[in-house]
Design an enzyme around this catalytic site. Structure first.
Site, mmCIF file in Angstrom:
data_model
loop_
_atom_site.group_PDB
_atom_site.id
_atom_site.type_symbol
_atom_site.label_atom_id
_atom_site.label_comp_id
_atom_site.label_asym_id
_atom_site.label_seq_id
_atom_site.Cartn_x
_atom_site.Cartn_y
_atom_site.Cartn_z
ATOM 1 N N ASP A 139 -2.495 89.691 118.784
ATOM 2 C CA ASP A 139 -1.900 89.619 120.112
ATOM 3 C C ASP A 139 -0.641 90.481 120.147
ATOM 4 O OD1 ASP A 139 -1.065 88.438 122.747
ATOM 5 O OD2 ASP A 139 -2.644 87.013 122.264
ATOM 6 N N HIS A 217 2.892 87.256 125.806
ATOM 7 C CA HIS A 217 1.490 86.832 125.732
ATOM 8 C C HIS A 217 1.153 86.200 124.379
ATOM 9 C CE1 HIS A 217 -2.948 87.386 125.673
ATOM 10 N NE2 HIS A 217 -2.878 87.418 126.986
ATOM 11 N N SER A 550 -7.314 84.537 128.640
ATOM 12 C CA SER A 550 -6.411 84.600 127.485
ATOM 13 C C SER A 550 -5.853 83.230 127.141
ATOM 14 C CB SER A 550 -5.233 85.534 127.783
ATOM 15 O OG SER A 550 -5.577 86.877 127.619
#
Length: 775
Positions: A139, A217, A550
């Protein structure tokens, strides 16, 4: 389709692919060099070279041009070369494949309780909250100082762990602990692409050349899967409570392969897979997709190749399905060894109301936390009425301040980010925004922490507010923010953005596999950016609320960690089977789940096997296991020859003399394709093998639910008897139909379920019957 095409030789296959790539290169302006990934037959290394790296740099490319070498899930290297140099290397007998490096995109608390997890009992208790299982996250890195990553009361790092905590900008080994056991970063592909485009690599003004997360994220996904308990958590007062991940005691290893200014490059992703497996992770979570890999055959998709290398070594890999729903055939990450996760809602919402001047109230959602409008009415304007498409979308520089100043502005959803529209309105002098869905988004809503008072409304409500503006001389409105509401019904609902099947590469494999919470999920956040992610947003928040597949993917990653802790003997396929065959198909009204985009019952193309249900997954009764040779046989069945398959499997393979049927992969779902050219009575048979993981002496009886005219499903034997000596039982499923009597709905799909029941367990698999082969 590419995945089912047979070629006479691997040499022809890769020369054909590379010739096509070069023809595309010649047709458009391009730099003289590009980054390529080379798959090498590692067993052919001459003994004169001490290492593969020595061989690569001596034979294929100089050290200054090589970016990564791969040795675990993939053998080969990536390098920045001229097109002619790359093409010339294809003639080398040890080069099995070459493909161009591509950029991919990220597929961007109450959810554990919603999944059936409870303190001190059930799966949390039986798995010790995932203790000692290590989850690797490919990520954007991690913000290690968050409470979610505390190692308080955790035991020593598992002795098998071989990973590292790399130093870099604002990151050192001291940032790791018994919770965050490793952190690496991979930027060679990213920097090579930047240099080729005339840049200088990592932009130090917005990024960290280290595992530290400048985007948020990666921090969010890691804490969703494995965050520790954090009391008094919220995002500016929204979703207040105790934040915790699905597997709170699982260990975290962060592999930064995505960069804020350029996305995620295949060469870096592959390096992340390679190191994560070598380091000793048990689960890999990858909320990345799109790019050329969305529909590339498996041997040209580094996520498919890297994940096979992981799964073949016992590592469970969870991936996001993508956010391009509700369009059919939009699902990505299609390989059958991947667990592909779509997104659903939970029973929590953040309502906001638009009050029109005529007294009508329109329902929407918002995470706005600034100064309220306190019921004051403001003029309402829709720039798209006269300003064209860019004005209706509130694109940058598209709004006339003279038109919007001091008003609430209606903006259509699409093209630019939702929070960016709000910033455009604010910078143009607007006092608020109503964000209206179009037909493609339907009534699906997600909350955003806007920089001005703003509310998102569905397509119907959007049409209503525009109609009001058109029919009123002096339209007025205000926005009222209602905070957090829990106990929403129905839930779960399939998120309108969640990518849908069928599987464009392998229609015999149903994708997505299942759905999990992916709408308005609270989890840890970075200090590098505000909650909107906009450069101008200077707010700091420990937690943020995001939506996307996600966010759904790490729920399944955490679930896999719990199951691996409770059942260390289970394979990755067995874990996936347990998650799929116990998945729920009903919402909290005890009715079939619905599709947010249509309001109709969801199909397996929307939800796969159903919604993640951890209350049942630890004790599934039966599992459908799959071994490495089963995957090889499947690849043989879709027309790949042994050399092509070796690109994926790492090792030489042999296909069976009799070509297998692709539908016979021992998958926990059944996808039946009736070719449109077929007429009369047709039937297809599928073989499955169930492994008993429940009571030793068990008897299961079959139940088939397929409420469709013209389709008949028979199962032989109809009873499975297990004992001390008999732990596996095979059965045949025959799906028959008279093409004249088939009664499909408008989506040309019929679906139902095959279940095995023993009085306690319900081992359910979806059956999908499709009229035409997807093209």
């Amino acid at each position: 389709m590419a995945s089912s095409t047979s070629f006479p030789s691997s040499l022809f296959l890769f020369i054909f692919f590379f010739s096509a790539l070069l023809s595309q290169t010649l047709s458009i302006p391009s730099p003289p060099h590009k980054t390529y990934i080379f798959r090498i037959d590692a067993q052919s290394k001459p003994s004169i070279f001490s290492t593969h790296y020595h061989w690569y740099t001596s034979t294929f490319a100089p050290p200054t041009q090589i970016l990564h070498t791969y040795s675990t899930v993939f053998h080969g290297f990536s390098a920045t070369l001229s097109s002619s140099h790359a093409a010339s290397l294809l003639s080398h007998p040890s080069v099995l494949a070459v493909f161009e490096d591509r950029s991919r995109s990220l597929h961007t608390t109450r959810s554990p309780q919603f999944l059936g997890l409870r303190n001190q009992r059930g799966l949390w208790s039986d798995s010790d909250y995932g203790s000692d299982v290590i989850i690797g996250f490919l990520d954007t890195g991690i913000w290690p100082e968050r409470r979610s990553f505390s190692d308080l009361n955790l035991g020593p790092v598992p002795a098998r762990w071989k990973g590292q905590c790399e130093s870099g900008v604002r990151f050192s080994p001291s940032n790791c602990n018994r919770k965050l056991v490793g952190a690496r970063f991979f930027n060679q592909g990213h920097e090579a692409a930047a240099r080729l485009a005339g840049g200088t690599g990592v932009n130090a003004t917005i990024e960290f050349r280290s595992p530290r997360d400048a985007d948020g994220h990666g921090t969010h996904t890691a804490s969703t899967a494995a965050g520790r308990h954090a009391f008094q958590a919220s995002m500016a007062g929204y979703a207040a409570g105790i934040a915790k991940g699905v597997a709170p005691k699982a260990r975290i290893a962060a592999y930064k392969v995505c960069w804020k200014d350029s996305g995620c490059y295949d060469s870096d992703i592959l390096a992340g897979f390679d190191h994560a497996v070598a380091d000793g992770v048990d689960v890999i979570s990858i909320s990345i997709g799109g790019g050329n890999g969305a529909t590339s055959p498996y041997y040209l998709d580094p996520i498919a190749v890297g994940s096979y290398g992981a799964v073949s070594r016992g590592v469970f890999v969870s991936s996001s399905a993508g956010n391009d729903g509700p369009a059919l055939m939009s699902v990505t990450n299609l390989a059958p060894w991947l667990t592909t996760v779509g997104a659903g809602t939970i029973d929590r919402n953040f309502p906001a109301d638009v009050i029109l001047g005529n007294g009508r109230k329109l329902n929407g959602v918002s995470l706005y936390s600034g100064k309220q409008l306190v019921g004051k009415m403001f003029p309402l304007v829709y720039p798209g009425k006269s300003g064209g498409l860019s004005s209706s979308l509130c694109m940058e520089n598209a709004l006339d301040p003279r038109v919007v100043r001091g008003k609430i502005v209606i903006c259509d959803r699409g093209s630019n980010p939702r929070v960016t529209k709000g910033l455009v309105v604010k910078n143009s002098g607007g006092v608020g925004m109503i964000l209206a869905n179009g037909i493609s988004n339907g009534e699906g809503l997600v909350g955003d922490p806007h920089v001005l008072p703003a509310c998102a409304v569905g397509a119907d409500e959007g049409d209503a507010v525009k109609s009001y503006v058109s029919s009123t001389v002096n339209p007025m409105a205000t926005i009222v923010f209602r905070g957090t509401v829990v106990g929403v019904k129905p839930a779960p609902v399939v998120a309108s953005f969640s990518a849908r099947g069928p599987n464009a590469l392998s229609p015999e494999i149903l994708k997505p596999d299942l759905i999990a919470p992916g709408v308005n999920i609270l989890a840890a956040w970075t200090d590098a950016v505000g909650p909107t992610g906009l450069d101008s947003d200077t707010r700091k928040t420990e937690f943020n609320i995001l939506s996307g597949t996600s966010m759904a993917c790490p729920h399944v990653s955490g679930a896999a960690a719990l199951l691996k802790s409770a059942h260390p003997e289970w394979s990755s396929a067995a874990v996936r089977s347990a998650l799929m065959t116990t998945a729920g198909i009903n919402d909290n009204r005890f009715q079939l789940m619905t599709d947010e985009s249509t309001g109709k019952p969801a199909t397996p193309y929307d939800v796969g096997a159903g919604h993640l249900n951890l209350d049942l997954a630890m004790d599934p009764g039966l599992v459908y296991d799959i071994g490495n040779q089963d995957y090889v046989n499947y690849l043989c069945s879709i027309g790949y020859n042994p050399k092509t398959i070796q690109v994926i499997t790492h090792m030489p393979v042999t296909c069976p003399l009799k070509k297998p049927s692709p539908g016979n992969l021992n998958y926990p779902s059944i996808s039946v394709i009736f070719d449109g050219s077929e007429s009369g009575y047709v039937s297809k048979m599928f073989i499955r093998t169930a492994t008993n993981v429940g009571p030793v002496n068990s008897i299961y009886k079959v139940k088939v639910e397929l409420p469709a005219k013209g389709v008949v499903v028979s199962v032989k034997p109809a009873k499975l008897v297990f004992s001390e000596l008999v732990k596996k039982q095979s059965f045949a499923v025959t799906v028959s139909a008279n093409s004249k009597n088939l009664s499909f709905d408008e989506s040309d799909v019929i679906y139902g379920f095959l279940s095995w029941l023993d009085g306690k367990h319900v081992v359910r698999s979806p059956i999908v019957v499709t009229r035409f082969m997807p093209l």
